[in-house]
Every structure is written in C-alpha cells, then in structure tokens.
Write a protein that holds these residues in place. Sequence first.
Motif, PDB file in Angstrom:
ATOM      1  N   ILE A  11     -13.181  -2.844   2.492  1.00 40.00           N
ATOM      2  CA  ILE A  11     -13.031  -2.249   1.160  1.00 40.00           C
ATOM      3  C   ILE A  11     -11.956  -1.163   1.176  1.00 40.00           C
ATOM      4  N   TYR A  12     -11.981  -0.327   2.214  1.00 39.36           N
ATOM      5  CA  TYR A  12     -10.940   0.700   2.327  1.00 39.36           C
ATOM      6  C   TYR A  12      -9.555   0.067   2.420  1.00 39.36           C
ATOM      7  N   MET A  13      -9.477  -1.049   3.148  1.00 38.46           N
ATOM      8  CA  MET A  13      -8.191  -1.720   3.302  1.00 38.46           C
ATOM      9  C   MET A  13      -7.666  -2.181   1.951  1.00 38.46           C
ATOM     10  N   LEU A  14      -8.563  -2.720   1.112  1.00 36.54           N
ATOM     11  CA  LEU A  14      -8.132  -3.218  -0.199  1.00 36.54           C
ATOM     12  C   LEU A  14      -7.655  -2.063  -1.081  1.00 36.54           C
ATOM     13  N   ILE A  15      -8.383  -0.942  -1.016  1.00 33.02           N
ATOM     14  CA  ILE A  15      -7.975   0.222  -1.817  1.00 33.02           C
ATOM     15  C   ILE A  15      -6.587   0.701  -1.384  1.00 33.02           C
ATOM     16  N   THR A  16      -6.381   0.763  -0.072  1.00 27.08           N
ATOM     17  CA  THR A  16      -5.081   1.189   0.450  1.00 27.08           C
ATOM     18  C   THR A  16      -3.975   0.258  -0.051  1.00 27.08           C
ATOM     19  N   LEU A  17      -4.235  -1.031  -0.003  1.00 22.83           N
ATOM     20  CA  LEU A  17      -3.231  -2.008  -0.439  1.00 22.83           C
ATOM     21  C   LEU A  17      -2.895  -1.824  -1.907  1.00 22.83           C
ATOM     22  N   PHE A  18      -3.931  -1.564  -2.722  1.00 17.36           N
ATOM     23  CA  PHE A  18      -3.721  -1.368  -4.153  1.00 17.36           C
ATOM     24  C   PHE A  18      -2.787  -0.175  -4.386  1.00 17.36           C
ATOM     25  N   ILE A  19      -3.050   0.906  -3.642  1.00 14.64           N
ATOM     26  CA  ILE A  19      -2.213   2.100  -3.811  1.00 14.64           C
ATOM     27  C   ILE A  19      -0.772   1.809  -3.394  1.00 14.64           C
ATOM     28  N   ILE A  20      -0.617   1.070  -2.295  1.00 10.72           N
ATOM     29  CA  ILE A  20       0.728   0.746  -1.829  1.00 10.72           C
ATOM     30  C   ILE A  20       1.461  -0.112  -2.862  1.00 10.72           C
ATOM     31  N   ALA A  21       0.745  -1.102  -3.423  1.00 13.24           N
ATOM     32  CA  ALA A  21       1.361  -1.997  -4.401  1.00 13.24           C
ATOM     33  C   ALA A  21       1.836  -1.192  -5.612  1.00 13.24           C
ATOM     34  N   THR A  22       0.998  -0.263  -6.057  1.00 12.63           N
ATOM     35  CA  THR A  22       1.345   0.551  -7.225  1.00 12.63           C
ATOM     36  C   THR A  22       2.584   1.407  -6.937  1.00 12.63           C
ATOM     37  N   LEU A  23       2.547   2.085  -5.793  1.00 16.67           N
ATOM     38  CA  LEU A  23       3.673   2.954  -5.434  1.00 16.67           C
ATOM     39  C   LEU A  23       4.969   2.157  -5.331  1.00 16.67           C
ATOM     40  N   THR A  24       4.921   1.008  -4.659  1.00 17.03           N
ATOM     41  CA  THR A  24       6.151   0.213  -4.516  1.00 17.03           C
ATOM     42  C   THR A  24       6.663  -0.220  -5.881  1.00 17.03           C
ATOM     43  N   PHE A  25       5.750  -0.613  -6.732  1.00 17.55           N
ATOM     44  CA  PHE A  25       6.179  -1.101  -8.043  1.00 17.55           C
ATOM     45  C   PHE A  25       6.971  -0.034  -8.788  1.00 17.55           C
ATOM     46  N   PHE A  26       6.398   1.183  -8.863  1.00 18.54           N
ATOM     47  CA  PHE A  26       7.072   2.219  -9.657  1.00 18.54           C
ATOM     48  C   PHE A  26       8.324   2.744  -8.960  1.00 18.54           C
ATOM     49  N   LEU A  27       8.293   2.824  -7.659  1.00 20.27           N
ATOM     50  CA  LEU A  27       9.494   3.250  -6.937  1.00 20.27           C
ATOM     51  C   LEU A  27      10.644   2.282  -7.191  1.00 20.27           C
ATOM     52  N   MET A  28      10.272   0.991  -7.214  1.00 21.10           N
ATOM     53  CA  MET A  28      11.258  -0.057  -7.436  1.00 21.10           C
ATOM     54  C   MET A  28      11.900   0.121  -8.814  1.00 21.10           C
ATOM     55  N   LYS A  29      11.058   0.469  -9.781  1.00 22.17           N
ATOM     56  CA  LYS A  29      11.580   0.624 -11.143  1.00 22.17           C
ATOM     57  C   LYS A  29      12.493   1.841 -11.248  1.00 22.17           C
ATOM     58  N   LEU A  30      12.312   2.811 -10.327  1.00 26.34           N
ATOM     59  CA  LEU A  30      13.164   4.001 -10.351  1.00 26.34           C
ATOM     60  C   LEU A  30      14.525   3.717  -9.713  1.00 26.34           C
ATOM     61  N   TYR A  78       4.247  -6.385   4.755  1.00 27.01           N
ATOM     62  CA  TYR A  78       4.306  -5.483   5.914  1.00 27.01           C
ATOM     63  C   TYR A  78       3.132  -4.503   5.901  1.00 27.01           C
ATOM     64  N   SER A  79       2.859  -3.947   4.712  1.00 28.95           N
ATOM     65  CA  SER A  79       1.765  -2.977   4.620  1.00 28.95           C
ATOM     66  C   SER A  79       0.441  -3.620   5.003  1.00 28.95           C
ATOM     67  N   ALA A  80       0.209  -4.823   4.465  1.00 27.68           N
ATOM     68  CA  ALA A  80      -1.043  -5.522   4.750  1.00 27.68           C
ATOM     69  C   ALA A  80      -1.164  -5.751   6.254  1.00 27.68           C
ATOM     70  N   LEU A  81      -0.031  -6.136   6.843  1.00 26.49           N
ATOM     71  CA  LEU A  81      -0.030  -6.399   8.286  1.00 26.49           C
ATOM     72  C   LEU A  81      -0.374  -5.126   9.058  1.00 26.49           C
ATOM     73  N   PHE A  82       0.239  -4.028   8.626  1.00 22.33           N
ATOM     74  CA  PHE A  82       0.004  -2.754   9.291  1.00 22.33           C
ATOM     75  C   PHE A  82      -1.464  -2.336   9.190  1.00 22.33           C
ATOM     76  N   ILE A  83      -2.005  -2.467   7.966  1.00 23.13           N
ATOM     77  CA  ILE A  83      -3.405  -2.105   7.756  1.00 23.13           C
ATOM     78  C   ILE A  83      -4.296  -2.989   8.631  1.00 23.13           C
ATOM     79  N   PHE A  84      -3.933  -4.232   8.720  1.00 24.35           N
ATOM     80  CA  PHE A  84      -4.711  -5.160   9.532  1.00 24.35           C
ATOM     81  C   PHE A  84      -4.654  -4.757  11.013  1.00 24.35           C
TER      82      PHE A  84
END
Lengths: 356, 309
Positions: B10-29, B280-286
């Motif tokens: 569950i912690y892994m999924l939460i971490t992934l969600f945060i990473i996905a969100t951050l990448t998305f908005f950074l990309m838009k910047l 990459y993030s998922a792999l790292f978390i794994f």
Amino acid sequence: MDKVLEVKDLHVSFDTYGGIVKAVRGVNFDLKKGETLAIVGESGSGKSVTSKALMRLIPNPPGRISKGEILFDGRDLTKLSEKEMQKVRGKEIAMIFQDPMTSLNPTMKIGSQIMESLIKHQNLSKSAARERALELLRLVGIPQPEVRINQYPHQFSGGMRQRVVVAVALSCNPKVLIADEPTTALDVTIQAQILELMKDLQNKIDTSIIFITHDLGVVANVADRVAVMYGGQIVETGTVDEIFYDPRHPYTWGLLASMPSLDTSVQTELAAIPGTPPDLMHPPKGDAFAPRSAYALEIDFEHEPPMFQISDTHFAKTWLLHENAPAVEPPKAVVDRRRSMSANFAKPRLVEEAVR
Amino acid sequence: MLRYTLQRIIYMLITLFIIATLTFFLMKLLPGSPLKSQDKLTPEQITIINEKYGLNDPLPVQYVNYLGNLAQGDLGLSFQYDNRPVTEMIAGRIGPSAQLGLQALILGSIVGLILGIIAAIKHNTFFDYGATFLAVIGISIPSFVFAGFMQFVLGVKLQLLPVALWEGFSYTIMPTLALSGFVIANISRFMRTELLEVMASDYIMLAKAKGISQSGIIIKHAIRNALIPVITIIGPLAVNIMTGSLVIERIFAIPGLGEQFVKSISMNDYTVIMGTTIFYSALFIFIIFVVDILYGIVDPRIRLAGGRK
C-alpha cells in the motif's frame, strides 16, 4: 588439593601509538580443583585482561603476553599454537562474559550457539548435540527448552540470556570456568539467581571458577579465596575471611571502607579512594598505590614492596608489613570488622622473590 | 509477515501516485512542446494534433485522464515514434538494460563483498591498503571516464573486446565493468567497516572462547551480522546503476531504456518521459521492497518485529 591452573609472573602489554601499556605486570596465582577464586579490583586494574590472557583471547596486535607462564594440566598455555589453543578453549577452560545482551550472536538460534562447542569438542552428531543442548537449557533453568532452543537471543530477557551463556560455558564440562563480571549487567534479584546457579553447577560438575568482579558483596557470597588487583599486580590474596576480617594492604582497606553496609546511617559520608588509577604506560616507581594512599611510607615512592606472608594462605604486597614499618591504624570501617585469625604467623614473613 | 508485506505494498502504491503527480506537473512546466521543432507543420495541423492528444484540454482534465490511463497500465502513445504505445517501447528496450543492470549489481556486490572481507581480515596490511586504493578509484572516477578508458585500451589497442553495440555476451563485459566499479567500491568499504566492528563485538569473543577457529567464526558468525547494514546500501546502489546506465548505454550504443530515455527528453516526448520515469520509480520502489524482505531474511529481529514497523 591439586592445582588446576598456575599462573607465574604473567605480564601482558599493549602496543599503542602512545607507547607500551603494561596492563598486567607480574601476576602470580594458582587455582585449586573445585575452588572459586575471586579477582577484585577497580576498573583498569588488569583483572579482565588477566582473565582474557588465560584463554589467550587478547587481540594481537596490539596486545601480547610479554612474559610469564600459564600452567594448565602441566602444559604452558602461552606456548601452545593457535590450533592447540582452540582445543583448550571451550573444552578445558570456558568463559562467561559481562554483558549477556551483547555476548550472544543476534542472528543465530540459541540452540545452534550451544550445540556449536558440543559438535566441535565432543564430536557429537547434530541430533545428539541437540539432546544435550536441551538438557543444558533445562539444567540452567530455562522453561520450555523445546520451544526456546529454536528462538533467537532477542526473544530472551537479560537474565535468561546469561543463563544461556552459562549453558554454553558449561556444555563441555570445563575444568576451569572464568566468569568476567557475570552479574554486573543484571539487576540484583537476577544477580542472585545467576550466582546461585553457578554455585549449584560448580558442585555438580566440580569445576574451578575464577570470578572477576568489583562487587565485594558478590565476592563474600561466592568465593573461597580472593585476589585483590591494583595497577596490573596482585597486591593481596587470602581466603575470604582473611581479606574481609584481617586485610593488610591499604588498597584493600580502601575497598572495604568504601563498601556501605546496612548499619551505615544516612548521615555517614560514603568513603571513596581518592585519585585515579595509575598510568600503566608509565607505571609509577615503587608502590603503584602510594600516590593515592594515606598510609604511604617514604620507601613506597622509591622501591616496589615485596610480598609478605601473613599465614599459609594470606599474602600482601606492602611495606607496612616490614618489621621496621611504623604501626598504622586502618580506616574505622575496617577496624570495626577486624577479627583475629588463628592461623596467622607470629610475624609476617618476607617472601623471597625466587620462591614465588 | 503477510500483514507487513500488504502494508508495504500500500505504501508503494501511495509513493507511485505521488511520483506520477509530480512528474506530470513538472512536465507541464517544461518549456517547449513536442511539436515546436517540426517547422513543416502548419498552425492548423498543430491544432489538430494538439486536439488529438488532448493537449488543449484544461490541465486538471489532462491530469485525471492521465491518471485513469495509468491505473489501467496505459502509459499513452509516443509523440515522436509513429504513435507507438509507450509500454511497448519500454518492453522492447528493457532487455539489454535489465541484463546490464543485473550483471553490474551482482558482479559489484560479489567482488565488493570479497574485497571488503579480505580487507577486514587482513586489516592494516598490504591487502587492506590495496582494497582501499581500488575503492578510492571506484568512487572518484566516474563510470563514463572508466568506460572510455576501457574502450581505448581493451577495445582499440588490445582488440580484446568489442568497442560498442550489443550483439552477445562479450559486448556486455565492458559496460558491466564500467557500471560495477562504483558498486564494488562502496560495498567493499562498507563491508570492511562493518566486519571489523562485528569482529570486535562480544559475541565474536564468546565464539572464540568456545574454541571455534578463525575461519569458522568469520563464516558462521561474522559475515551474516556484517551483511545487515550492507544490504541497506544495495537499494541506493541499484539506483546509481540505473542513472549510470543512462550515460553508459549511450557510450556503448546499447539499445536500452536509458538511451531511449535520454533521447525522449531531448525531443520533449512527454509520454515517453513520463512513462519511463514512472517505470524507473516503480522499479526503484520495488528494489527497496526486495531489500526490506532480504533484511528480514538475514536479521531475525526484523522478521518478527516487522508487523509493528
């Protein structure tokens, strides 16, 4: 009684960047079959180093036995090869360490830790060693040994761990057991239990014990004879009664006077020995205790005192026993407790260096 | 243990969600657009393409669509490579990267452990200083310098190994060595320190007092205890290999994920950048998860206390 162990003129030193630390400087003692010898002294007096030297467990470098003999069963342990020494350790001489919280391997099951020396020294098969380990756990008073044998040290309390360490030490029925402050890290009730257990097992397997401690209360409880160490030397040795009721060395007086008793009132200031232990890199000339002693004579600062014999079993290394020495009054706590010993010689005798 | 594992997932999924969100908005910047460089496109064509990829929608809508697709395992289509799905592109590139990474990690760990153990046992001798020297080299020289040096000596001068490309085992040797240098250096240093500390502990003294031989003590008592802290750094080292491979794959022209990742960034290929980052993030978390499990296997105290952690 036969002597199991005889230590003659043992010197242990450590080579450090600052110079050579002479931690043990000419220690002589012997250990008879079935007896308990307590070695007492403050931190840094060399008692632990002496005990580790007996098993050749001083890490080298920096430590080394620079001189002396350790005679065990007629063999000089200082001359054995590492391989021969491994056959002595755990089998003939076993050791219990101070802190049960750290002296068991945290990643190894209790059972394996006990079985290890059985398999090594007694050539037992795995299943036979397991049986014997269960028996030992029962012997040291661990409930449900069948469950406990498969557990890890962190699942045991401090007292239980020390029982396991005792079981490890006694697994091969050693002739000599060296206990290096085995109860220091335990609380008082557990201390009493472990001491009781050791005495009990000593009777059962007839082993001799060298008991290292700085707790004089424990000494009175377990020991037959006492050796008092100071500055890497034994300054007084005698039976428990001789040391407690007729001490002769000013350092022993200091130790006894600083031990509070039940009669000590709240107002009494606790006595302490002033000063700090000697610097063993540059051991003082003369008597190492002289600078801290209220009883020091002029000669104490010039010449190391010889050993004087007070009775067949009682020896002390102080100039105060010389016939020309002035009579001094020991501390009140010591005088109050003093009893006359019937076995004492009429006059202390000087022990010739050559005889020792 | 099961409870512990579920909790970790569950912690892994939460971490992934945060990473996905951050990448998305950074990309838009990020300045620029995937279409900016295509001068040939008319403004009408750009509008049509933007519409097709949903780039004209308001940001929150794009974000929700993106997360929805992600939850279904859909990383979107590449802007640059004929609308190929990003998942397919990653799948096609993962082989060489995974092989290279694993080889480097395994080689690095084994050699590092051996060097560390030798340095600890023979500490303050020639062997110890030798291992220290190797470690200093491994830590201070970047992998790409080492790679170039090997290409010159082993590839060009001595002609022992192929200089680049990915066509068989012999092609993997130099990039593996280049990537594992840092791992060897770190693990050997760590192992030396830990082993020396363990060797000075009370339970080693007790084992000695039992009459166990020096080699028996090291194998049965010391190494396992020294490994516990060493395992912790395997996670960060694996990340180091991943980032290192971005450069190494380019140097050796290896058709791996890292090489594609670098290209996609220079071409503003949004979906590929995001997809690869998340991969990459998922792999790292794994990897961290696996390290935690390994921890439990080596250290019984963690295994049992795990539920509370």
